[in-house]
Design an enzyme around this catalytic site. Structure first.
Site, PDB file in Angstrom:
ATOM      1  N   GLU A  73      49.107  53.072  32.242  1.00 58.83           N
ATOM      2  CA  GLU A  73      49.624  51.897  31.536  1.00 58.83           C
ATOM      3  C   GLU A  73      50.836  51.321  32.258  1.00 58.83           C
ATOM      4  O   GLU A  73      51.691  52.071  32.747  1.00 58.83           O
ATOM      5  CB  GLU A  73      50.045  52.248  30.103  1.00 58.83           C
ATOM      6  CG  GLU A  73      48.897  52.265  29.125  1.00 58.83           C
ATOM      7  CD  GLU A  73      48.469  53.668  28.791  1.00 58.83           C
ATOM      8  OE1 GLU A  73      48.565  54.525  29.699  1.00 58.83           O
ATOM      9  OE2 GLU A  73      48.043  53.890  27.644  1.00 58.83           O
ATOM     10  N   ASP A 112      38.125  28.837  33.866  1.00 57.70           N
ATOM     11  CA  ASP A 112      37.335  30.069  33.791  1.00 57.70           C
ATOM     12  C   ASP A 112      36.236  29.918  34.841  1.00 57.70           C
ATOM     13  O   ASP A 112      35.218  29.275  34.616  1.00 57.70           O
ATOM     14  CB  ASP A 112      36.743  30.219  32.388  1.00 57.70           C
ATOM     15  CG  ASP A 112      35.825  31.434  32.274  1.00 57.70           C
ATOM     16  OD1 ASP A 112      35.497  32.044  33.315  1.00 57.70           O
ATOM     17  OD2 ASP A 112      35.426  31.757  31.142  1.00 57.70           O
ATOM     18  N   THR A 156      35.252  36.877  35.897  1.00 59.51           N
ATOM     19  CA  THR A 156      34.679  38.215  36.003  1.00 59.51           C
ATOM     20  C   THR A 156      34.515  38.535  37.490  1.00 59.51           C
ATOM     21  O   THR A 156      34.668  37.665  38.346  1.00 59.51           O
ATOM     22  CB  THR A 156      33.305  38.275  35.314  1.00 59.51           C
ATOM     23  OG1 THR A 156      32.533  37.159  35.749  1.00 59.51           O
ATOM     24  CG2 THR A 156      33.441  38.247  33.817  1.00 59.51           C
ATOM     25  N   LYS A 158      29.669  38.790  39.102  1.00 59.72           N
ATOM     26  CA  LYS A 158      28.641  37.744  39.258  1.00 59.72           C
ATOM     27  C   LYS A 158      28.533  37.360  40.741  1.00 59.72           C
ATOM     28  O   LYS A 158      28.109  38.184  41.547  1.00 59.72           O
ATOM     29  CB  LYS A 158      28.983  36.557  38.362  1.00 59.72           C
ATOM     30  CG  LYS A 158      28.998  36.909  36.864  1.00 59.72           C
ATOM     31  CD  LYS A 158      29.199  35.692  35.989  1.00 59.72           C
ATOM     32  CE  LYS A 158      29.100  36.009  34.508  1.00 59.72           C
ATOM     33  NZ  LYS A 158      30.390  36.452  33.925  1.00 59.72           N
ATOM     34  N   ARG A 192      31.683  45.541  37.252  1.00 59.84           N
ATOM     35  CA  ARG A 192      31.856  44.804  35.996  1.00 59.84           C
ATOM     36  C   ARG A 192      33.333  44.832  35.625  1.00 59.84           C
ATOM     37  O   ARG A 192      33.915  45.904  35.450  1.00 59.84           O
ATOM     38  CB  ARG A 192      31.051  45.458  34.873  1.00 59.84           C
ATOM     39  CG  ARG A 192      29.574  45.424  35.092  1.00 59.84           C
ATOM     40  CD  ARG A 192      28.828  45.675  33.809  1.00 59.84           C
ATOM     41  NE  ARG A 192      28.772  44.455  33.026  1.00 59.84           N
ATOM     42  CZ  ARG A 192      27.879  43.484  33.232  1.00 59.84           C
ATOM     43  NH1 ARG A 192      26.972  43.586  34.165  1.00 59.84           N
ATOM     44  NH2 ARG A 192      27.885  42.405  32.488  1.00 59.84           N
TER      45      ARG A 192
HETATM   46  N1  DSN Z   1      26.681  36.590  29.911  1.00 58.97           N
HETATM   47  C1  DSN Z   1      27.220  35.822  31.013  1.00 58.97           C
HETATM   48  C2  DSN Z   1      26.192  34.925  31.604  1.00 58.97           C
HETATM   49  O1  DSN Z   1      25.065  35.348  31.719  1.00 58.97           O
HETATM   50  O2  DSN Z   1      26.491  33.802  31.985  1.00 58.97           O
HETATM   51  C3  DSN Z   1      28.439  35.073  30.669  1.00 58.97           C
HETATM   52  O3  DSN Z   1      29.368  35.911  30.093  1.00 58.97           O
END
Ligand code: DSN
Length: 414
Positions: free
Chosen positions: A53, A197, A223, A226, A232
């Site tokens: 932390e 975002d 995130t 992707k 993740r």
């Molecule tokens: N679930 C993601 C997507 O497929 O775009 C977004 O959080």
């Protein structure tokens, strides 16, 4: 894995099944990808055990010297990748990153302007079923009915009328370039913060093939799993003047102990994204998406907004007399994995949808080129046009196996 097979054969078998599914399917979920084994190794490392932390040099527990090393590496690489002044790599997920960003700057009941979920936005951009829509007064902008592109005139008039404290840009199913400069101008005109975002577009932005929000955004969230091809997880970038508000909001505001193993994996991912080959990968992601969309349009399918500027596009399946859910189920039966998706002004519920969303990050990680992408596009069209023709469906299964067999999942990012 051999230790796991001995100690827990049931979980081992499920993981093996998932590995085979990923290997033998054509994955076109726009938000999924294949990470390198180096990312996986960092994530399965001894850092899993460590509580840390706080932030590097300011921890609440002893024994954090190696935790500090990986978090500093992750933060420094991330700042270099996106050219922002401050990075926080602790958010566990995209929704938690957005939550921490809102907590830092607005109080419950304050007004935020974001994109409508059913026209491309995300749950955490104000949907009533998400904390965001329940805690804040979200006002939503959408796309123009004719062009199916963001209606910047609507953004401006809603901003003037409602005077939001934050304008949120970014989407989970918007295939076009976002005009961040225009949104900055609108934000300035009402004294709002601009939060981007970029979860879907982050890899493309890092690779230089999508508009760069960094010169215009106050805060950027994303995130890592992707287009970035990481573990993740998530992160927040911001201007230095917002650094301590963001850091306090992530910890102790919204989270407890950081997942140091995931932060190590993020550091590896950001290191990979800084390599020149990452730009070539992102360029190919975009080329493949454009090739697929063009091929399907040529075959008579309607592509929402007429094409794509990124890694994903939406196919309106209503002209095929089906729904997004039925189309995605049919494609899954031959080994092609997509998701049903709302299209702009959709009248069907989100789980059904009038479209399917198609993304190219995962197949591009397997080195599919534009010819392969066009083959996949033709295959999808053939299956969707012949949902009850067993010979067509069986032929498609064979073709999927040929394509996946010819494109093994790479172990390392080169
Ligand atoms: N679930 C993601 C997507 O497929 O775009 C977004 O959080």
């Amino acid at each position: 894995m051999s230790l796991l097979s001995q100690s827990d054969p049931e979980v081992f078998a499920a993981i093996e099944g998932e590995e085979a599914r990923q290997r033998d399917s054509i994955i076109l979920i726009a938000s999924e990808n294949y990470t390198s084994r180096a990312v996986m190794e960092a994530q399965g490392s001894a850092l899993t055990e460590k509580y840390a932390e706080g932030y590097p040099g300011r921890r609440y527990y002893a024994g954090c010297e190696f935790a500090d090393v990986v978090e500093d590496l992750a933060r420094d690489r991330l700042k270099e990748l996106f050219g922002m002044e401050h990075a926080n790599v602790q958010p566990h997920s995209g929704v938690q990153a957005n939550m921490a960003a809102y907590f830092a700057f607005v109080k419950p009941g304050d007004t935020i302007l974001g994109m409508r979920l059913d026209q491309g936005g995300h749950l955490s951009h104000g949907s009533p079923v998400s904390f965001s829509g329940q805690y804040y007064k979200f006002v939503s902008y959408g796309v123009d009915r004719e062009t199916e592109m963001i209606d910047y005139g609507e953004v401006e008039s809603l901003a003037r009328e409602h005077r939001p404290k934050i304008i949120v840009a970014g989407a989970s199913s918007y295939p076009r370039s976002i005009d961040f400069e225009n949104l900055r101008r609108v934000a300035d005109s009402v004294d709002a913060l601009l939060m981007v975002d970029m979860a879907h577009y982050a890899g493309l932005i890092a690779g230089g093939v999508y508009p760069d929000p960094a010169p215009y955004a106050d805060i950027m969230t994303s995130t890592t799993q992707k287009t970035l091809r990481g573990p993740r997880g998530a992160f927040i970038l911001c201007k230095q003047e917002y650094a301590s508000a963001i850091d306090r909001s992530v910890f102790p505001g919204a989270q407890g102990g950081p997942m140091m193993h995931t932060i190590a994996a993020k550091a590896v991912c950001f290191g990979e994204a800084l390599r020149p080959s990452f730009r070539a990968y992102q360029d190919q992601v975009l080329r493949n998406a454009r090739a697929m969309a063009a091929e399907m349009a040529e075959d008579g399918l309607r592509i929402v907004s007429g094409g794509t500027d990124c890694h994903l596009f939406l196919v309106d399946v209503t002209t095929l007399d089906t729904t997004g859910k039925a189309a995605a189920d049919l494609l899954e039966s031959v080994g092609i994995i997509t998701n049903p998706n709302a299209i702009p002004f959709d009248e069907l519920p989100p789980r059904v949808g009038s479209g399917i969303r198609i993304g190219t990050p995962a197949i591009t990680s397997r080195n599919f080129d534009e010819d392969d992408a066009r083959s996949v596009a033709r295959l999808i069209t053939r299956v969707l046009r012949n949902p009850e023709d067993e010979a067509v469906l069986e032929g498609a299964r064979v073709e999927v196996q040929a394509l996946t067999g010819a494109h093994p999942i790479p172990e390392l990012f080169d």
